[in-house]
Design an enzyme around this catalytic site. Sequence first.
Site, PDB file in Angstrom:
ATOM      1  N   ASP A 267      59.310  66.744  26.774  1.00  0.00           N
ATOM      2  CA  ASP A 267      58.693  68.069  26.892  1.00  0.00           C
ATOM      3  C   ASP A 267      58.486  68.440  28.368  1.00  0.00           C
ATOM      4  O   ASP A 267      58.477  67.565  29.233  1.00  0.00           O
ATOM      5  CB  ASP A 267      57.349  68.019  26.159  1.00  0.00           C
ATOM      6  CG  ASP A 267      56.653  69.365  26.112  1.00  0.00           C
ATOM      7  OD1 ASP A 267      57.345  70.397  26.090  1.00  0.00           O
ATOM      8  OD2 ASP A 267      55.416  69.377  26.096  1.00  0.00           O
TER       9      ASP A 267
ATOM     10  N   ASP B  33      55.999  71.456  29.717  1.00  0.00           N
ATOM     11  CA  ASP B  33      54.637  71.870  30.084  1.00  0.00           C
ATOM     12  C   ASP B  33      53.590  70.843  29.669  1.00  0.00           C
ATOM     13  O   ASP B  33      53.550  70.412  28.520  1.00  0.00           O
ATOM     14  CB  ASP B  33      54.316  73.225  29.433  1.00  0.00           C
ATOM     15  CG  ASP B  33      55.334  74.267  29.860  1.00  0.00           C
ATOM     16  OD1 ASP B  33      55.716  74.270  31.038  1.00  0.00           O
ATOM     17  OD2 ASP B  33      55.775  75.056  28.993  1.00  0.00           O
TER      18      ASP B  33
ATOM     19  N   ASP C 125      53.021  66.847  24.334  1.00  0.00           N
ATOM     20  CA  ASP C 125      51.558  66.968  24.238  1.00  0.00           C
ATOM     21  C   ASP C 125      51.128  67.705  22.972  1.00  0.00           C
ATOM     22  O   ASP C 125      49.933  67.783  22.693  1.00  0.00           O
ATOM     23  CB  ASP C 125      50.992  67.686  25.474  1.00  0.00           C
ATOM     24  CG  ASP C 125      51.468  69.121  25.569  1.00  0.00           C
ATOM     25  OD1 ASP C 125      52.691  69.349  25.463  1.00  0.00           O
ATOM     26  OD2 ASP C 125      50.624  70.024  25.719  1.00  0.00           O
TER      27      ASP C 125
END
Lengths: 179, 179
Positions: free
Chosen positions: A7, A9, A131
């Site tokens: 990922d 961000d 996240d």
Amino acid sequence: MKRIALDMDEVIADVYPKFLDYYERDFGFRPKREDYWGKKVYELEGAMHIRKYLFEPGFFRDLPVMEGSQEVVKWLNEHYDIYVVTSAMEFRNSLIDKRDWLEEHFPFIHWKKVIMCGDKSVINADYMIDDHVRNLVTFNGKGLLYTATHNTEETRFSRVDNWKEVRTFFENELKNESI
Amino acid sequence: MKRIALDMDEVIADVYPKFLDYYERDFGFRPKREDYWGKKVYELEGAMHIRKYLFEPGFFRDLPVMEGSQEVVKWLNEHYDIYVVTSAMEFRNSLIDKRDWLEEHFPFIHWKKVIMCGDKSVINADYMIDDHVRNLVTFNGKGLLYTATHNTEETRFSRVDNWKEVRTFFENELKNESI
């Protein structure tokens, strides 16, 4: 070579300094970490408009690199097939910014290995570092939850707090594979 | 609901009229279909510079919709989980153009279902409709080769020549599933 879906961000790109700058600009003070622990900064009272800044051109272009991520991703790239998989499609203006950001900070990741998507349920890989629990829940490989303020209560996935821990996790995986 | 990964260029977006316009502008005549059958227009003698136009802002924004694709994709969307999967990442300026084009011509496809990538080997779906053999070769589901000038010699995959044939193919799949 096993495949890792990585990922952007809050994993390799640190969104928080910018969120906090906007908050400080709009409210006159910088919230403390404990104020927004367990949620997103824009979920603080009266701050929902801050999410709208994500739609602005440039928002994703100058985010700081998450500490330690460049070195560890570079190392991972020697042992795994790394794909950057980012949920960018909601934010029209983020698309080019994210591509340019990756080219600047992770030039060793080829454009062929970059995926901008909406939901990630369609991604086939062995590992996913993310996240967002929603991405790990639909993932068919081993999910690693990268700690972010909004996921601190989550217990279903192996957790990594920083890039040192990511490296340690994969060092162990490589060790176990070679036994 | 089974999942279909649907390509954009030369499948739902018709790149050829624009390629031919550029060729005509640069060479003073429009090549005939048989001249570039079996290859790409820019593989004609002296025309390799035409591929560079793909990198220009706007190239992908005003392409015509492939005949019949809107109606059939709309119908497919009622029976399948449709993801648009496009190899856009090589062309930095195509990213926003492609998103806007989809929003204009296929507004019923949610941004969550759009994937811009480099190589498609990481995509997990039941069907893939694509004009590039390289994408079908690494695909783990059923690949449908959409006829394009550059793939006319290929025999390894089920071929569809137009959107009417795509509809017929999936009508049969649905019929067979319900037996």
